[in-house]
Scaffold this motif. Sequence first.
Motif, PDB file in Angstrom:
ATOM      1  N   ILE A  81       5.474  24.383  19.352  1.00 32.24           N
ATOM      2  CA  ILE A  81       5.250  25.011  18.043  1.00 32.24           C
ATOM      3  C   ILE A  81       4.507  24.008  17.175  1.00 32.24           C
ATOM      4  O   ILE A  81       4.961  22.868  17.013  1.00 32.24           O
ATOM      5  CB  ILE A  81       6.577  25.402  17.372  1.00 32.24           C
ATOM      6  N   VAL A  82       3.384  24.425  16.582  1.00 34.90           N
ATOM      7  CA  VAL A  82       2.570  23.513  15.784  1.00 34.90           C
ATOM      8  C   VAL A  82       2.264  24.120  14.426  1.00 34.90           C
ATOM      9  O   VAL A  82       1.644  25.186  14.338  1.00 34.90           O
ATOM     10  CB  VAL A  82       1.242  23.171  16.499  1.00 34.90           C
ATOM     11  N   ALA A  83       2.707  23.445  13.360  1.00 39.98           N
ATOM     12  CA  ALA A  83       2.275  23.762  11.999  1.00 39.98           C
ATOM     13  C   ALA A  83       1.176  22.755  11.669  1.00 39.98           C
ATOM     14  O   ALA A  83       1.450  21.593  11.365  1.00 39.98           O
ATOM     15  CB  ALA A  83       3.437  23.653  11.013  1.00 39.98           C
ATOM     16  N   ALA A  84      -0.061  23.192  11.772  1.00 43.10           N
ATOM     17  CA  ALA A  84      -1.189  22.261  11.816  1.00 43.10           C
ATOM     18  C   ALA A  84      -1.538  21.654  10.466  1.00 43.10           C
ATOM     19  O   ALA A  84      -1.565  22.341   9.446  1.00 43.10           O
ATOM     20  CB  ALA A  84      -2.408  22.968  12.384  1.00 43.10           C
ATOM     21  N   VAL A  85      -1.824  20.358  10.480  1.00 46.66           N
ATOM     22  CA  VAL A  85      -2.461  19.713   9.332  1.00 46.66           C
ATOM     23  C   VAL A  85      -3.904  20.198   9.255  1.00 46.66           C
ATOM     24  O   VAL A  85      -4.399  20.585   8.203  1.00 46.66           O
ATOM     25  CB  VAL A  85      -2.418  18.174   9.471  1.00 46.66           C
ATOM     26  N   ASP A  86      -4.583  20.160  10.395  1.00 52.29           N
ATOM     27  CA  ASP A  86      -5.975  20.599  10.511  1.00 52.29           C
ATOM     28  C   ASP A  86      -6.129  21.221  11.899  1.00 52.29           C
ATOM     29  O   ASP A  86      -6.224  20.509  12.905  1.00 52.29           O
ATOM     30  CB  ASP A  86      -6.915  19.410  10.338  1.00 52.29           C
ATOM     31  N   ALA A  87      -6.129  22.547  11.958  1.00 56.02           N
ATOM     32  CA  ALA A  87      -6.157  23.242  13.247  1.00 56.02           C
ATOM     33  C   ALA A  87      -7.386  22.869  14.069  1.00 56.02           C
ATOM     34  O   ALA A  87      -7.311  22.761  15.299  1.00 56.02           O
ATOM     35  CB  ALA A  87      -6.095  24.751  13.029  1.00 56.02           C
ATOM     36  N   ARG A  88      -8.513  22.670  13.403  1.00 53.30           N
ATOM     37  CA  ARG A  88      -9.736  22.361  14.151  1.00 53.30           C
ATOM     38  C   ARG A  88      -9.632  20.989  14.821  1.00 53.30           C
ATOM     39  O   ARG A  88     -10.121  20.795  15.935  1.00 53.30           O
ATOM     40  CB  ARG A  88     -10.930  22.410  13.203  1.00 53.30           C
ATOM     41  N   ALA A  89      -8.987  20.041  14.166  1.00 52.31           N
ATOM     42  CA  ALA A  89      -8.845  18.706  14.735  1.00 52.31           C
ATOM     43  C   ALA A  89      -7.956  18.701  15.971  1.00 52.31           C
ATOM     44  O   ALA A  89      -8.037  17.794  16.804  1.00 52.31           O
ATOM     45  CB  ALA A  89      -8.278  17.749  13.686  1.00 52.31           C
ATOM     46  N   LEU A  90      -7.109  19.730  16.101  1.00 52.04           N
ATOM     47  CA  LEU A  90      -6.153  19.793  17.211  1.00 52.04           C
ATOM     48  C   LEU A  90      -6.703  20.513  18.438  1.00 52.04           C
ATOM     49  O   LEU A  90      -5.962  20.749  19.394  1.00 52.04           O
ATOM     50  CB  LEU A  90      -4.879  20.495  16.752  1.00 52.04           C
ATOM     51  N   GLU A  91      -7.981  20.849  18.432  1.00 46.47           N
ATOM     52  CA  GLU A  91      -8.527  21.672  19.508  1.00 46.47           C
ATOM     53  C   GLU A  91      -8.270  21.073  20.889  1.00 46.47           C
ATOM     54  O   GLU A  91      -7.784  21.771  21.796  1.00 46.47           O
ATOM     55  CB  GLU A  91     -10.033  21.869  19.309  1.00 46.47           C
ATOM     56  N   MET A  92      -8.568  19.798  21.090  1.00 44.36           N
ATOM     57  CA  MET A  92      -8.434  19.205  22.417  1.00 44.36           C
ATOM     58  C   MET A  92      -6.983  19.128  22.889  1.00 44.36           C
ATOM     59  O   MET A  92      -6.677  19.553  24.009  1.00 44.36           O
ATOM     60  CB  MET A  92      -9.092  17.825  22.447  1.00 44.36           C
ATOM     61  N   PRO A  93      -6.034  18.609  22.087  1.00 42.84           N
ATOM     62  CA  PRO A  93      -4.655  18.568  22.580  1.00 42.84           C
ATOM     63  C   PRO A  93      -4.032  19.948  22.765  1.00 42.84           C
ATOM     64  O   PRO A  93      -3.225  20.144  23.674  1.00 42.84           O
ATOM     65  CB  PRO A  93      -3.914  17.754  21.514  1.00 42.84           C
TER      66      PRO A  93
END
Length: 339
Positions: A81-93
């Motif tokens: 479960i991820v509440a993103a700081v910046d969803a675009r930055a998390l693309e690879m993981p």
Amino acid sequence: MWRVLPTIVFGLFCQAATAAPVIGVSWPGDTTHQWKVDSEAIRDAISAGAGAVIETDARLSAGKQILDVKSLIDAKVDVLIVAAVDARALEMPIKAAVAAGIPVIGYDRPISLDGVLSIGFNQADVGRLQSLALYAARPRGDWVLLKGDFDDPQTARLYAGQIGVLRDSISAGLIRIAGEAYTPGGLSLNARRAFGNILDSTRNAVDAVLTPDDASAGEAISVLEERGLIDKVAVVGQGGDPETLNRIARGQQTATIWEDHEALARKTADVALQLAAGRTPHELGVTRQLDDGQGTTYELHLQPFTITVDALGLALTAGWIDAERLCRHVPAGRVVDCP
């Protein structure tokens, strides 16, 4: 996939007593009351479902959250479960998690990547309700639109919902947009600065303000108070924290769009446990599919609703706020639920 793993809550380790599905949760930061409430609700719901939780805290850093997500993948959690700081930055993981066969849930903030199930509140619906609430208070006049971060996809969704309601009135000249501004980082202090600049440019000739959230609404109200305009300008936000409900009771804020985060946390925990047991989004009845250019994503939306002064009794009954906090500094006779 079921196994025994240590449960980690913000870096604290304790041994799980029995085999359990392990749910990893990556929070954006521990500085807001919202995330603390959500964290407790998710832990309680997963524990009640015989699950274990690993939580990390990104402390508002996209870079740290990338490392946090990688650490949860390495811990071989059953669901992430991820509440993103910046969803675009998390693309690879996030793509790495999906490739590893770990179901990923975007919590509250959509993650528009292939195979991700996002659970939250549709910002287009929120924007529509915001405009309807503010229009009921100020159907004519000069409006200000304060937006969130330009790079946040939620900003565009919120704006689309707002403008969808206002377009005809703007075309007819009944509503004039006196100013609009993005708020870098979605920070409320940037909203305060932008609103102050708009008031300066219009010589305080503003009748209504739409804000991206209640923190920004609070800053706008503070500026209005400093300029002696608090009773002249209608303000609508979203969120519905206790401070906001008190502002509505006091007549400082016109309305907020309430998002029940305890219900969101419980729903997310239930979905996570079912995904851990091998069920698919389709089997859970999640059929909404969107393609934001990054692939097919699933979204499950909870219903937001409007809180005005006439609906504060609902907030009391639901236990979102107690009478003491709601009625603090409220003039006698203004709110039926306050003495």
